[in-house]
Motif scaffolding. Structure first.
Motif, PDB file in Angstrom:
ATOM      1  N   ALA A 104      -1.836   2.911 -11.219  1.00 49.24           N
ATOM      2  CA  ALA A 104      -2.863   2.613 -10.232  1.00 49.24           C
ATOM      3  C   ALA A 104      -2.217   2.515  -8.856  1.00 49.24           C
ATOM      4  CB  ALA A 104      -3.551   1.298 -10.584  1.00 49.24           C
ATOM      5  N   PHE A 105      -2.986   2.879  -7.816  1.00 51.64           N
ATOM      6  CA  PHE A 105      -2.456   2.755  -6.459  1.00 51.64           C
ATOM      7  C   PHE A 105      -3.503   2.180  -5.520  1.00 51.64           C
ATOM      8  CE2 PHE A 105      -4.226   7.145  -6.040  1.00 51.64           C
ATOM      9  CZ  PHE A 105      -4.992   6.982  -4.887  1.00 51.64           C
ATOM     10  N   LEU A 106      -3.008   1.654  -4.403  1.00 52.93           N
ATOM     11  CA  LEU A 106      -3.816   1.250  -3.258  1.00 52.93           C
ATOM     12  C   LEU A 106      -3.253   1.962  -2.047  1.00 52.93           C
ATOM     13  CD1 LEU A 106      -5.875  -0.553  -1.727  1.00 52.93           C
ATOM     14  CD2 LEU A 106      -4.084  -2.306  -1.621  1.00 52.93           C
ATOM     15  N   HIS A 107      -4.087   2.726  -1.346  1.00 51.53           N
ATOM     16  CA  HIS A 107      -3.655   3.410  -0.123  1.00 51.53           C
ATOM     17  C   HIS A 107      -4.241   2.646   1.056  1.00 51.53           C
ATOM     18  CE1 HIS A 107      -2.797   6.511   2.812  1.00 51.53           C
ATOM     19  NE2 HIS A 107      -2.144   7.198   1.895  1.00 51.53           N
ATOM     20  N   ASP A 108      -3.354   2.135   1.931  1.00 52.21           N
ATOM     21  CA  ASP A 108      -3.798   1.278   3.037  1.00 52.21           C
ATOM     22  C   ASP A 108      -4.126   2.049   4.310  1.00 52.21           C
ATOM     23  OD1 ASP A 108      -1.327   1.996   3.994  1.00 52.21           O
ATOM     24  OD2 ASP A 108      -0.470  -0.017   3.940  1.00 52.21           O
ATOM     25  N   GLY A 109      -4.162   3.359   4.212  1.00 48.87           N
ATOM     26  CA  GLY A 109      -4.437   4.189   5.380  1.00 48.87           C
ATOM     27  C   GLY A 109      -3.214   4.914   5.889  1.00 48.87           C
ATOM     28  N   LYS A 140       0.087   4.520   3.778  1.00 47.72           N
ATOM     29  CA  LYS A 140       0.983   4.737   2.640  1.00 47.72           C
ATOM     30  C   LYS A 140       0.309   4.353   1.339  1.00 47.72           C
ATOM     31  CE  LYS A 140       3.224   0.181   3.034  1.00 47.72           C
ATOM     32  NZ  LYS A 140       2.281  -0.332   4.063  1.00 47.72           N
ATOM     33  N   MET A 141       0.848   4.908   0.241  1.00 42.78           N
ATOM     34  CA  MET A 141       0.345   4.648  -1.102  1.00 42.78           C
ATOM     35  C   MET A 141       1.197   3.568  -1.752  1.00 42.78           C
ATOM     36  SD  MET A 141      -0.324   7.464  -4.148  1.00 42.78           S
ATOM     37  CE  MET A 141      -1.652   8.323  -3.279  1.00 42.78           C
ATOM     38  N   ILE A 142       0.560   2.465  -2.161  1.00 44.31           N
ATOM     39  CA  ILE A 142       1.253   1.334  -2.773  1.00 44.31           C
ATOM     40  C   ILE A 142       1.105   1.428  -4.287  1.00 44.31           C
ATOM     41  CG2 ILE A 142       1.346  -1.188  -2.935  1.00 44.31           C
ATOM     42  CD1 ILE A 142      -0.040  -1.189  -0.127  1.00 44.31           C
ATOM     43  N   ASP A 143       2.226   1.346  -4.993  1.00 42.62           N
ATOM     44  CA  ASP A 143       2.245   1.477  -6.446  1.00 42.62           C
ATOM     45  C   ASP A 143       1.869   0.150  -7.100  1.00 42.62           C
ATOM     46  OD1 ASP A 143       2.760   1.944  -9.108  1.00 42.62           O
ATOM     47  OD2 ASP A 143       4.709   2.885  -8.788  1.00 42.62           O
TER      48      ASP A 143
END
Length: 364
Positions: free
Chosen positions: A229-234, A236-239
């Motif tokens: 799963a990832f979260l993209h903060d605008g 970068k992509m956070i693992d």
């Protein structure tokens, strides 16, 4: 025997005090919650014993069937604050078509991009719908429908794409094929078109949801060919999957605060729900939890379905779970009943033994 029956009934009542699930469907039917709005109106589906699916909305014990577009099946994907619903329904030619449903107006076919089928996946507060539809060459493309027309969002150089989320600024996310055939998570805006969000080191990725701040949730292949799963903060992509010890992880929703919800799958074990909140990863225990994890609302509800061993039932659970068990008043009643039952069994056992020793009938 009447005492035993009474004690057993009280034990059953204790279990029944747990949160109720489902839409009131029969014991041979399944249900699934797809979304819930701020008014508590749930969009979902009920599936009968033959696998036929019917789109419904549910609130306060009342189920409203949304119907179809002339076919046998339908299902919902999303609902907004106004109660407008989107999803897919079969038409009279047995083709899936994206729809918009509103109370009083009923179900409306949104059409396609020149092909035969389409599906509505997400809706924002303005009623703009995102999804995907067949094009003339037989492939499918992501679209937005503003209530009047369907707009083709294109691809990243490949043949196909699909949209999975839209925010109130009109930003759309999903996955689109590159020229080499691999799919990548994208964010689309009317001014800048489609932008590749990259991966976590692997070949493919897919976005599933976006909030009004432009934060994107989804899943990506890693360099070692696992799904995280990832979260993209605008920027970068956070693992997020790196915060989970075992299994493949997939983000399925994000709310206004940036809380991310998703599912963890490990071998043949039942899937688990995770919530990433305030920089911390929380994994829900599988006791009374979701089997199918969907979206997370701004007030912290996670919707989906749990599995009872033979059927699915729609369920919403809080996103914050205290893993330390807290006793309830009913628990003390349960312990008291168990002690009484144990005492009754010991007494009867003693009488049985005593009568046996004296050669009398060993009856209760």
């Amino acid at each position: 025997m009447r005492k035993t029956s009474f004690l057993f009934a009280l034990l059953v009542m204790h279990g029944a005090a747990m949160a109720q699930a489902g839409f009131g469907e029969s014991h041979v039917q399944h249900s699934l919650a797809a979304d819930i709005n701020s008014a508590g109106l749930v969009a979902g589906e009920i599936r009968n014993e033959n696998g036929q699916r019917r789109a419904v909305v549910y609130r306060d014990g009342r189920v409203t069937h949304l119907g179809t577009l002339g076919g046998t099946d339908s299902y919902t994907s999303a609902i907004n604050t106004a109660g407008t619903v989107t999803g897919g329904a079969l038409d009279g030619s047995n083709r899936w078509r994206a729809f918009r449903w509103q109370a009083g107006a009923g179900m409306r076919d949104l059409g396609t991009l020149g092909g035969g089928s389409s599906l509505g996946i997400a809706i924002n507060q303005a009623g703009t719908i995102a999804g995907y539809a067949d094009v003339e060459d037989g492939n499918f493309h992501a679209f937005v429908h503003d209530g009047e027309k369907m707009t083709d969002l294109g691809t990243l150089g490949g043949r196909s794409s699909y949209a999975t989320g839209i925010n109130n600024r009109g930003m759309v996310v999903g996955a689109a094929q590159l020229e080499n055939g691999y799919r990548r998570a994208f964010v689309w805006t009317a001014s800048n078109g489609m932008r590749d969000l990259g991966t976590l080191g692997g070949r493919v990725s897919a976005a599933t949801a976006i909030n009004d701040s432009g934060m994107v949730a989804g899943a990506s292949e890693t360099a070692d060919h696992k799904w995280h799963a990832f979260l993209h903060d605008g920027t970068k992509m956070i693992d997020l999957g790196a915060m989970i010890a075992k299994g493949q992880s997939y983000a399925t929703g994000i709310n206004a605060a940036g809380d991310v919800v998703g599912t963890i799958r490990f071998r043949d074990n039942a899937p688990l729900t995770f919530v990433y909140k305030d920089g911390r990863m929380r994994i829900h225990p599988n006791r009374n939890a979701l089997y199918e994890t969907g979206k997370i609302t701004d007030d912290g509800k996670v919707v989906g379905a749990h599995y009872t061993g033979h059927r699915y039932q729609a369920l919403s659970v809080p996103s914050t779970v205290d893993l330390a068990y807290k006793a309830k008043p009913s628990d003390y009643m349960l312990v008291t009943l168990l002690v009484l039952m144990l005492g009754w069994c010991l007494r009867k056992g003693y009488v049985h033994w005593r009568h046996g020793v004296l050669g009398k009938p060993a009856i209760y």
